[in-house]
Design an enzyme around this catalytic site. Structure first.
Site, PDB file in Angstrom:
ATOM      1  N   GLU A  88       0.810  -1.222   0.000  1.00 39.74           N
ATOM      2  CA  GLU A  88       0.000   0.000   0.000  1.00 39.74           C
ATOM      3  C   GLU A  88       0.842   1.271   0.000  1.00 39.74           C
ATOM      4  OE1 GLU A  88      -2.637  -0.520   3.325  1.00 39.74           O
ATOM      5  OE2 GLU A  88      -4.125  -1.563   2.080  1.00 39.74           O
ATOM      6  N   GLU A 119       6.694 -21.698   8.721  1.00 34.72           N
ATOM      7  CA  GLU A 119       7.118 -20.802   9.793  1.00 34.72           C
ATOM      8  C   GLU A 119       8.182 -21.430  10.692  1.00 34.72           C
ATOM      9  OE1 GLU A 119       4.434 -20.858  13.676  1.00 34.72           O
ATOM     10  OE2 GLU A 119       3.292 -20.180  11.924  1.00 34.72           O
TER      11      GLU A 119
END
Length: 303
Positions: A88, A119
């Site tokens: 963004e 992870e």
């Protein structure tokens, strides 16, 4: 069936929340009231770590001014929020796409679905940073528990490179980690035990948005509270550039449109031109010397 060893994480987000133990017995509206009450504690918790967040912002500004980059590293919800924030910034502040880079455990596939064991891969996190970071960079790890192996591997590799490091976590008891600054937002037990997409995720979103916005302000990507560096990629945003010029200069729509055209669509150049009366070429040159900081360009042209 996987025979991988189970790991029990001792973090506040994993503990049982006494305020929500009977949440499954409540009617819908009451469930939402309880969840909203939990959510309202998050901004207060973020407010308590602003000094640490300020240190991270200053490190990011120093890295960018030295020609370095900022890296976000996360897994699961943390990684998705990192990708969102980095993406963004490009249209909002027209930043180079490599200023802030997001690394998610499991790669792009993990943005829409979980990637098994991603992870837990310490080596993958370390390799990501060794391949893409430099000593001038800042690496920001995001891990609700503060113990995600992929993230810690990345931070350790960053420190070995000589880069600055920061960790955003919801575990104030995280202990010693490879980070120059730890931003530990104490969000407490989740409404649904261990579901860190909830309060911990909200805290990470608030921290990331404040972090990146403060960095952009410090880097001169705003004037006042206006998005003067924004990239006008659609009709709505092109209209917003005119509105921003009008807000900042009090000039008419016609004058603002003419200034923007004369500046080849560069909002900052048009703004400096309108505020100082200097021609477009001089306005652009002043901005170049000021490294894009509008107030510094204005000061140089009006002294």
């Amino acid at each position: 069936m996987s025979q991988d060893r189970a790991v029990r994480v001792d973090a506040p987000t994993e503990r049982n929340n006494p305020r929500t133990r009977d949440i499954d017995l409540l009617p819908t509206l009451d469930i939402l009231h309880v969840l909203n009450g939990e959510d309202r504690t998050v901004p207060v918790a973020v407010g308590r770590v602003l000094p640490e967040l300020a240190r991270a912002v200053d490190m990011a500004v120093a890295a960018l001014r030295a020609g370095g980059r900022v890296h976000y590293v996360g897994a699961g919800t943390s990684g998705r929020l990192a990708v969102l924030d980095a993406a963004e910034l490009i249209p909002t502040f027209n930043v180079p796409p490599d200023w802030i880079v997001a690394h998610q455990a499991g790669g792009s596939e993990a943005f829409v679905r979980a990637v098994e064991n991603a992870e837990d891969d310490v080596a993958s996190g370390a390799a990501e940073i060794r391949e893409s970071a430099s000593p001038d960079d800042l690496v920001v790890g995001l891990a609700a528990s503060g113990r995600t192996p992929y993230v810690l591997g990345a931070l350790e590799a960053a420190q070995q490179l000589g880069a600055k490091t920061a960790l955003v976590t919801s575990n104030p008891d995280v202990g010693k980690v490879p980070a120059d600054v730890v931003i530990a937002v104490d969000t407490g037990p989740e409404p649904i035990s261990g579901s860190t997409r909830m309060k911990a995720g909200t805290a990470q979103k608030l921290v990331l948005t404040s972090f990146s916005t403060a960095v952009m302000i410090r880097m001169g990507r705003t004037y006042s509270n206006l998005m003067v560096s924004m990239l006008a990629t659609n009709a709505k945003l092109r209209g917003r550039t005119i509105s921003i010029l009008q807000e900042a200069t009090s000039a008419s729509e016609e004058i603002c449109e003419a200034a923007l055209t004369a500046a080849d669509g560069d909002l900052k150049t048009a703004l400096v031109h309108l505020l100082t009366g200097a021609d477009v070429e001089s306005s652009a040159a002043a901005l170049a010397v000021a490294d894009g900081h509008v107030r510094e360009a204005l000061r140089a042209l009006t002294q």
